[in-house]
Design a protein around this motif. Structure first.
Motif, PDB file in Angstrom:
ATOM      1  N   SER A 156       0.854  -1.215   0.146  1.00  0.00           N
ATOM      2  CA  SER A 156       0.118  -0.030   0.224  1.00  0.00           C
ATOM      3  C   SER A 156       0.847   1.263   0.060  1.00  0.00           C
ATOM      4  CB  SER A 156      -0.997   0.016   1.335  1.00  0.00           C
ATOM      5  OG  SER A 156      -0.251  -0.170   2.420  1.00  0.00           O
ATOM      6  N   LEU A 157       1.957   1.194   0.818  1.00  0.00           N
ATOM      7  CA  LEU A 157       2.907   2.416   0.664  1.00  0.00           C
ATOM      8  C   LEU A 157       3.499   2.771  -0.623  1.00  0.00           C
ATOM      9  CD1 LEU A 157       3.981   4.685   2.315  1.00  0.00           C
ATOM     10  CD2 LEU A 157       5.708   3.244   3.224  1.00  0.00           C
ATOM     11  N   LYS A 158       4.074   1.724  -1.381  1.00  0.00           N
ATOM     12  CA  LYS A 158       4.258   1.833  -2.623  1.00  0.00           C
ATOM     13  C   LYS A 158       3.555   2.635  -3.565  1.00  0.00           C
ATOM     14  CE  LYS A 158       7.881  -1.862  -2.993  1.00  0.00           C
ATOM     15  NZ  LYS A 158       7.801  -3.404  -3.630  1.00  0.00           N
ATOM     16  N   ARG A 159       2.298   2.192  -3.281  1.00  0.00           N
ATOM     17  CA  ARG A 159       1.067   2.641  -4.428  1.00  0.00           C
ATOM     18  C   ARG A 159       1.075   4.239  -3.672  1.00  0.00           C
ATOM     19  NH1 ARG A 159      -0.675   5.218  -7.287  1.00  0.00           N
ATOM     20  NH2 ARG A 159      -2.607   4.813  -8.782  1.00  0.00           N
ATOM     21  N   ILE A 160       0.860   4.491  -2.633  1.00  0.00           N
ATOM     22  CA  ILE A 160       0.510   6.063  -2.118  1.00  0.00           C
ATOM     23  C   ILE A 160       1.896   6.770  -2.481  1.00  0.00           C
ATOM     24  CG2 ILE A 160       0.250   7.370  -0.195  1.00  0.00           C
ATOM     25  CD1 ILE A 160      -2.286   5.739  -1.132  1.00  0.00           C
TER      26      ILE A 160
END
Length: 175
Positions: free
Chosen positions: A110-114
């Motif tokens: 999720s952090l990669k996407r954000i």
């Protein structure tokens, strides 16, 4: 403003809404997720409702997202990106996952996407994050997504265990 919904390999990430209040209250009430959190455990669901309503109102300066397992439509946590001053083109990211979903790669995914959202769609130059020096789980996530440790700030975080030192991390659009 366009709805900001993201899919990853296993996750669905969407803006928080009032329908998330009970799940967020449960997440914020877990001792495991409170250990390194400065928010503290809310005294009741009304306090959580006020927090969520604030996030919804601030959605142009700060984006707070619910993280769900794509297949199961199950709420597993939160992730946010708070924009700094426009001139600096920077933001701060944070995340909080239910402890049942730790060590499965969901925070990293999720952090990669954000971070991609921050650089590709918000045209940011720099994205920062901070965490307690004892929070090895978050440290691993921040480093796995390519963030570099830039700072060690003494006794910055008011945790339930007392004042904690903080590590400051950042990633640049050019990294």
């Amino acid at each position: 403003m366009t709805e900001l919904n993201f899919s990853t390999e296993r996750l669905y990430i969407r803006p928080v809404s009032e329908k998330d209040i009970e799940n967020i209250h449960r997440l914020h009430s877990l001792d495991e997720t409170d250990e390194f959190n400065t928010l503290g455990i809310p005294k009741d669901i009304n306090e959580t409702r006020e927090i969520v309503e604030g996030w919804i109102l601030e959605n142009n300066k700060s984006h707070t997202f619910a993280i769900e397992l794509e297949q199961e439509n199950e709420f597993i946590g939160l992730i946010g990106i708070k924009l700094g001053k426009e001139k600096y083109k920077n933001a701060e990211v944070w995340f909080k996952l239910d402890s049942r979903f730790w060590n499965k790669g969901y925070a990293t995914e999720s952090l990669k996407r954000i971070i991609a959202f921050g650089f590709d769609e918000l045209n940011l130059h720099r994205i920062e994050a901070g965490c307690a020096v004892e929070n090895t789980g978050s440290i691993h996530v921040l480093e796995k997504v390519g963030m570099l440790r830039e700072a060690h700030t003494r006794k910055l975080l008011p945790l339930k265990s007392g004042w904690s030192d903080n590590y400051g991390y950042a990633i640049l659009s050019t990294d």
